[in-house]
Design a protein around this motif. Structure first.
Motif, PDB file in Angstrom:
ATOM      1  N   LYS A   2      82.616  31.409  30.837  1.00  0.00           N
ATOM      2  CA  LYS A   2      84.049  31.612  30.964  1.00  0.00           C
ATOM      3  C   LYS A   2      84.762  30.995  29.765  1.00  0.00           C
ATOM      4  O   LYS A   2      84.342  29.995  29.223  1.00  0.00           O
ATOM      5  CB  LYS A   2      84.573  30.981  32.257  1.00  0.00           C
ATOM      6  CG  LYS A   2      84.007  31.610  33.513  1.00  0.00           C
ATOM      7  CD  LYS A   2      84.673  31.118  34.762  1.00  0.00           C
ATOM      8  CE  LYS A   2      84.295  29.715  35.121  1.00  0.00           C
ATOM      9  NZ  LYS A   2      84.740  29.334  36.462  1.00  0.00           N
ATOM     10  N   HIS A   3      85.867  31.628  29.401  1.00  0.00           N
ATOM     11  CA  HIS A   3      86.642  31.145  28.266  1.00  0.00           C
ATOM     12  C   HIS A   3      87.950  30.586  28.787  1.00  0.00           C
ATOM     13  O   HIS A   3      88.740  31.272  29.407  1.00  0.00           O
ATOM     14  CB  HIS A   3      86.914  32.305  27.300  1.00  0.00           C
ATOM     15  CG  HIS A   3      87.545  31.879  26.011  1.00  0.00           C
ATOM     16  ND1 HIS A   3      87.151  30.766  25.323  1.00  0.00           N
ATOM     17  CD2 HIS A   3      88.555  32.435  25.284  1.00  0.00           C
ATOM     18  CE1 HIS A   3      87.871  30.658  24.210  1.00  0.00           C
ATOM     19  NE2 HIS A   3      88.741  31.656  24.175  1.00  0.00           N
ATOM     20  N   TRP A   4      88.147  29.282  28.544  1.00  0.00           N
ATOM     21  CA  TRP A   4      89.360  28.604  28.980  1.00  0.00           C
ATOM     22  C   TRP A   4      90.172  28.226  27.758  1.00  0.00           C
ATOM     23  O   TRP A   4      89.632  27.802  26.750  1.00  0.00           O
ATOM     24  CB  TRP A   4      89.023  27.323  29.741  1.00  0.00           C
ATOM     25  CG  TRP A   4      88.203  27.536  30.955  1.00  0.00           C
ATOM     26  CD1 TRP A   4      86.853  27.760  31.022  1.00  0.00           C
ATOM     27  CD2 TRP A   4      88.658  27.547  32.299  1.00  0.00           C
ATOM     28  NE1 TRP A   4      86.452  27.908  32.316  1.00  0.00           N
ATOM     29  CE2 TRP A   4      87.539  27.770  33.126  1.00  0.00           C
ATOM     30  CE3 TRP A   4      89.914  27.376  32.886  1.00  0.00           C
ATOM     31  CZ2 TRP A   4      87.631  27.833  34.500  1.00  0.00           C
ATOM     32  CZ3 TRP A   4      90.009  27.430  34.262  1.00  0.00           C
ATOM     33  CH2 TRP A   4      88.884  27.662  35.056  1.00  0.00           C
ATOM     34  N   SER A 483      76.385  23.583  28.145  1.00  0.00           N
ATOM     35  CA  SER A 483      77.662  24.286  28.275  1.00  0.00           C
ATOM     36  C   SER A 483      78.547  24.065  27.061  1.00  0.00           C
ATOM     37  O   SER A 483      79.145  25.006  26.522  1.00  0.00           O
ATOM     38  CB  SER A 483      78.387  23.836  29.550  1.00  0.00           C
ATOM     39  OG  SER A 483      77.684  24.247  30.701  1.00  0.00           O
ATOM     40  N   THR A 484      78.634  22.810  26.612  1.00  0.00           N
ATOM     41  CA  THR A 484      79.467  22.511  25.446  1.00  0.00           C
ATOM     42  C   THR A 484      78.985  23.271  24.223  1.00  0.00           C
ATOM     43  O   THR A 484      79.780  23.880  23.484  1.00  0.00           O
ATOM     44  CB  THR A 484      79.455  21.005  25.154  1.00  0.00           C
ATOM     45  OG1 THR A 484      80.056  20.307  26.255  1.00  0.00           O
ATOM     46  CG2 THR A 484      80.213  20.677  23.880  1.00  0.00           C
ATOM     47  N   LEU A 485      77.692  23.261  23.986  1.00  0.00           N
ATOM     48  CA  LEU A 485      77.150  23.921  22.799  1.00  0.00           C
ATOM     49  C   LEU A 485      77.265  25.438  22.885  1.00  0.00           C
ATOM     50  O   LEU A 485      77.501  26.110  21.874  1.00  0.00           O
ATOM     51  CB  LEU A 485      75.696  23.497  22.590  1.00  0.00           C
ATOM     52  CG  LEU A 485      75.526  22.021  22.183  1.00  0.00           C
ATOM     53  CD1 LEU A 485      74.077  21.595  22.316  1.00  0.00           C
ATOM     54  CD2 LEU A 485      76.023  21.799  20.754  1.00  0.00           C
ATOM     55  N   GLU A 486      77.110  25.988  24.078  1.00  0.00           N
ATOM     56  CA  GLU A 486      77.270  27.437  24.228  1.00  0.00           C
ATOM     57  C   GLU A 486      78.708  27.860  23.976  1.00  0.00           C
ATOM     58  O   GLU A 486      78.968  28.875  23.323  1.00  0.00           O
ATOM     59  CB  GLU A 486      76.815  27.881  25.620  1.00  0.00           C
ATOM     60  CG  GLU A 486      77.043  29.355  25.917  1.00  0.00           C
ATOM     61  CD  GLU A 486      76.384  30.296  24.915  1.00  0.00           C
ATOM     62  OE1 GLU A 486      76.883  31.431  24.742  1.00  0.00           O
ATOM     63  OE2 GLU A 486      75.363  29.907  24.297  1.00  0.00           O
ATOM     64  N   GLU A 487      79.660  27.086  24.491  1.00  0.00           N
ATOM     65  CA  GLU A 487      81.060  27.413  24.230  1.00  0.00           C
ATOM     66  C   GLU A 487      81.397  27.243  22.758  1.00  0.00           C
ATOM     67  O   GLU A 487      82.173  28.023  22.185  1.00  0.00           O
ATOM     68  CB  GLU A 487      81.977  26.553  25.101  1.00  0.00           C
ATOM     69  CG  GLU A 487      81.875  26.821  26.589  1.00  0.00           C
ATOM     70  CD  GLU A 487      82.103  28.276  26.952  1.00  0.00           C
ATOM     71  OE1 GLU A 487      82.979  28.911  26.336  1.00  0.00           O
ATOM     72  OE2 GLU A 487      81.408  28.784  27.847  1.00  0.00           O
ATOM     73  N   ALA A 488      80.817  26.238  22.123  1.00  0.00           N
ATOM     74  CA  ALA A 488      81.039  26.043  20.682  1.00  0.00           C
ATOM     75  C   ALA A 488      80.480  27.226  19.892  1.00  0.00           C
ATOM     76  O   ALA A 488      81.110  27.711  18.945  1.00  0.00           O
ATOM     77  CB  ALA A 488      80.395  24.740  20.225  1.00  0.00           C
ATOM     78  N   GLU A 542      85.213  17.273  29.750  1.00  0.00           N
ATOM     79  CA  GLU A 542      85.059  18.680  30.107  1.00  0.00           C
ATOM     80  C   GLU A 542      84.454  19.463  28.948  1.00  0.00           C
ATOM     81  O   GLU A 542      84.781  19.253  27.781  1.00  0.00           O
ATOM     82  CB  GLU A 542      86.428  19.240  30.492  1.00  0.00           C
ATOM     83  CG  GLU A 542      86.374  20.521  31.305  1.00  0.00           C
ATOM     84  CD  GLU A 542      86.209  21.735  30.415  1.00  0.00           C
ATOM     85  OE1 GLU A 542      85.635  22.732  30.887  1.00  0.00           O
ATOM     86  OE2 GLU A 542      86.654  21.689  29.247  1.00  0.00           O
ATOM     87  N   ALA A 543      83.551  20.401  29.271  1.00  0.00           N
ATOM     88  CA  ALA A 543      82.746  21.082  28.252  1.00  0.00           C
ATOM     89  C   ALA A 543      83.585  21.861  27.248  1.00  0.00           C
ATOM     90  O   ALA A 543      83.309  21.824  26.042  1.00  0.00           O
ATOM     91  CB  ALA A 543      81.743  22.021  28.935  1.00  0.00           C
ATOM     92  N   ASN A 547      83.884  21.060  23.287  1.00  0.00           N
ATOM     93  CA  ASN A 547      83.576  22.095  22.301  1.00  0.00           C
ATOM     94  C   ASN A 547      84.653  22.167  21.235  1.00  0.00           C
ATOM     95  O   ASN A 547      84.368  22.183  20.034  1.00  0.00           O
ATOM     96  CB  ASN A 547      83.417  23.432  23.045  1.00  0.00           C
ATOM     97  CG  ASN A 547      83.965  24.617  22.313  1.00  0.00           C
ATOM     98  OD1 ASN A 547      83.689  24.836  21.146  1.00  0.00           O
ATOM     99  ND2 ASN A 547      84.786  25.391  23.003  1.00  0.00           N
ATOM    100  N   ARG A 548      85.912  22.214  21.654  1.00  0.00           N
ATOM    101  CA  ARG A 548      87.008  22.351  20.697  1.00  0.00           C
ATOM    102  C   ARG A 548      87.129  21.122  19.795  1.00  0.00           C
ATOM    103  O   ARG A 548      87.375  21.246  18.591  1.00  0.00           O
ATOM    104  CB  ARG A 548      88.312  22.628  21.443  1.00  0.00           C
ATOM    105  CG  ARG A 548      88.418  24.062  21.939  1.00  0.00           C
ATOM    106  CD  ARG A 548      89.750  24.320  22.602  1.00  0.00           C
ATOM    107  NE  ARG A 548      89.823  23.754  23.933  1.00  0.00           N
ATOM    108  CZ  ARG A 548      89.535  24.431  25.044  1.00  0.00           C
ATOM    109  NH1 ARG A 548      89.138  25.684  24.969  1.00  0.00           N
ATOM    110  NH2 ARG A 548      89.642  23.864  26.224  1.00  0.00           N
TER     111      ARG A 548
END
Length: 686
Positions: A2-4, A483-488, A542-543, A547-548
């Motif tokens: 998911k993209h937040w 999760s963090t790395l996948e969103e990054a 939070e992941a 990431n950001r």
């Protein structure tokens, strides 16, 4: 995935820039006078969204949406219980107090209890939905005890044979003691992350070492089609041995799942085509059996259904809440396609191979053949579970790497949600407070809303859909950092290509300047403004926020020699200044190459170091400044939504002749109604 977005920052910028002329023309509710804000409390603003175009759908489609929406609401209690084993007890008790309180409802103690209950509704439990910390009640234990003792015991969530005083002794520390269950999910550190987390994915006393060994024995590195072990179960100790309590009909959470299945069955006759009917029926089979191979079969059918106008997500899907990334929270969304806006995402998906072939990552990690990448823009009509009240603006599923590689993925951008964020935040003063100069403001005014949505499109459709794991790499090998790395990875892919001339060639951006709006917002948010969501003295947990910050701080550090990005002071305030947009794109490409390598090779230590070095710690001085500047603006850091109410219209024969949407329900009324109409689980699911 998911993209937040961080909408107290990103959309605040966009909103201050104005809405694109003619965007989302037409609505089922008048654009003028539509009340986007439904409530405001603590650090939250609750909004309404409009389901533009719903009235134009056929009766069959509306009835399909209705039953899928009912299925999206009937699993609500599962998420509360997943987040913490006391959540349902606390919620039921507070709702009983709230409805029946006979004292002064304007009294400070009661108002504090009301706010506490609103926060629990919003977070689906006693821990903050983003920051993960347990809420501190603003009322006293004595007031709570007095309220409880004034209620009839039959209204309280007592265990069998338990007295009211025994219940208070058990539950009061959960609410009031800051050292009891302090954090819902802990994703950093060298200790036992499961023991440190207050969520309910594992039984009491189960250790992280035991969990890793339990599921490690199940995995076969040579299996090309591994199931997502542990996805739909709680792992507990029974009679001295570890055992899974599967979430299915006849298993754990059966009371809610049976009702979801009933609504899915009612939806089947209204399916638009055979492919959609097969998807719904396979999901029913999965819920009945709990079999993870059946879940994969359902996911494949869902990906392949690209012609239906109505679509949905319903199930145990995302693993952000489990520190080991194994257990999935329950979530649901229901939607229909926005055909005009989907022309944009179709262009992207049609050229997916072009982007993959030119990705700045090692060629070994690229997909030789991109299969089944589909993307669309949707109008959501109902949010449920882990997508409610706070919702993502984009989704890319399924998550299983082998399904994505062999069958593709489906991406959506939820544009009526981004529209609601945008409209509700106009004129809030954010741009004047945080944007460096008129030059950046002009970029944001002209391109902000468009590049926000395009970033989401690229993130979901191309970012999550790109790259491969090398043979034998464990898809769960990055553990708490996955999760963090996948969103990054997805964000970096999107950021890198936002600046590519190919987007202008495809008429996705009007010119070569547009990408700069998103670059500026992203870096400002990652370095500074998202810090408003964190309490003073706390780290980023939070992941998506990690990431950001990881991306922004890494490119800031690596670009120091050339001053690609600067943090400049003016009148005692810090601002982000980007001096080299082209160089920044190059840095995004370098980091993307490294993050893709980490994922493709399953390099846990490198992933851990990257996240812990750049994504977690906070500059205390800058943090304090951001908090002070935000306080003057009075902007709620978090936003979420109430759902419209779907109302069937019947003729004299009792036949449904229409479904209409009612947008008037308040936040409190909706939550109390949901608590009454959609509470099916036992309060305790030990």
């Amino acid at each position: 995935m998911k993209h937040w977005m961080i909408y107290m920052a990103l959309t605040a910028v966009t909103a201050a820039c104005g809405h694109r002329e003619g965007e989302q023309a037409g609505t089922d509710a008048p654009a003028e006078g539509f009340q986007y804000t439904a409530d405001r409390f603590a650090d939250v603003e609750v909004l309404r969204y409009r389901a533009t175009g719903f009235e134009s759908l056929s009766l069959q489609q509306k009835q399909l949406l209705y039953h899928l929406s009912e299925a999206a609401l009937k699993g609500r209690d599962m998420l509360f219980d997943q987040n913490n084993r006391y959540n349902l007890a606390v919620r039921h008790a507070l709702e009983a107090i709230y409805v029946r309180y006979e004292g002064d409802r304007g009294d400070g103690q009661f108002k504090a209890l009301e706010t506490y209950l609103k926060r629990i509704w919003f977070a689906n439990g006693i821990h903050h939905h983003y920051a993960e910390d347990k809420f501190a009640p603003g009322f006293t234990e004595a007031f709570f005890r007095e309220c409880i003792l004034q209620l009839d015991a039959s209204l309280l969530p007592l265990r069998r044979g338990q007295s009211v005083n025994e219940w208070l002794k058990e539950v009061t520390p959960v609410m009031f003691d800051p050292d009891v269950m302090p954090r819902r999910t802990v994703q950093s550190g060298d200790g036992d992350l499961i023991a440190a987390s207050a969520n309910n994915y594992y039984g009491q006393g189960v250790t992280m070492k035991e969990v890793e060994a339990f599921y490690g024995r199940m995995k076969d590195p040579s299996d090309p089609h591994p199931v997502s072990f542990g996805l739909n179960s709680r792992l507990v100790r029974e009679n001295g041995r570890l055992a899974e309590k599967v979430w299915k009909v006849g298993g754990l959470y059966t009371e809610a799942i049976e009702r979801i299945v009933d609504e899915l069955r009612r939806a089947v006759p209204f399916a638009e085509n055979g492919a959609q009917k097969a998807v719904i029926e396979k999901l029913i089979e999965y819920y009945r059996t709990g079999d993870l191979k059946t879940f994969d079969a359902y996911a494949i059918l869902w990906v392949q259904d690209v012609d239906s106008e109505v679509d949905f997500v319903n199930g145990f899907t995302e693993t952000y809440g489990d520190p080991l990334g194994l257990k999935a929270s329950w979530e649901a969304t229901v939607n229909f396609i926005n055909r005009e806006a989907t022309k944009r995402t179709k262009t992207i998906s049609d050229h997916a191979q072009w982007f993959e072939d030119r990705s700045p990552v090692d060629p070994r990690f690229r997909k030789r053949e991109v299969k089944g990448v589909t993307a669309k823009v949707i109008t959501v009509t109902m949010l449920g579970g882990d997508c409610y009240p706070a919702t993502p603006i984009g989704i890319n599923l399924p998550n299983a790497n082998w399904i994505r590689h062999e069958h593709g993925s489906k991406s959506v951008t939820i544009e009526n949600i981004t529209e609601a964020y945008d409209k509700a935040s106009q004129g809030n003063g954010f741009r004047e407070e945080f944007v460096w100069s008129e030059k950046e403001s002009a970029l944001l005014s002209e391109y902000g809303f468009a590049t926000d949505n395009l970033h989401t499109d690229l993130h979901e459709c191309l970012g999550h859909g790109s790259g491969i794991l090398l043979p034998g790499v464990d898809p769960d090998g990055l553990k708490a950092y996955s999760s963090t790395l996948e969103e990054a990875r997805a964000d970096l892919f999107a950021l890198y290509y936002l600046a590519d001339e190919k987007l202008t060639e495809l008429k996705l951006t009007p010119d070569r300047e547009a990408y700069k709006a998103e670059y500026y917002k992203y870096i400002m948010n990652g370095l500074m403004t998202q810090l408003v969501r964190i309490e003073a003295g706390k780290y980023v947990e939070e992941a998506h926020m990690r990431n950001r910050q990881l991306i922004a701080r890494w490119v800031y550090e690596k670009g120091q020699a050339e001053k690609v990005i600067e943090l400049k002071k003016r009148d005692g305030k810090t601002y982000v200044v980007i001096n080299g947009y082209g160089a920044l794109r190059g840095l995004f490409g370098q980091l993307l190459a490294e993050v893709q390598r980490i994922k493709s090779e399953g390099d846990f230590e490198a992933g851990k170091q990257l996240v812990e070095t750049y994504g977690v710690k906070v500059d205390a001085v800058l943090h304090a400044e951001v908090l002070a500047r935000y306080a003057k603006l009075n902007i709620a850091p978090y936003k979420g939504f109430v759902n419209p109410v779907m109302k069937p219209v019947k003729n004299g024969k009792g036949e449904v002749i229409n479904i209409v949407l009612d947008y008037s329900e308040s936040y409190v009324a909706q939550m109390l109604r949901y608590g009454k109409e959609y509470s099916f689980l036992p309060v305790y699911n030990d």
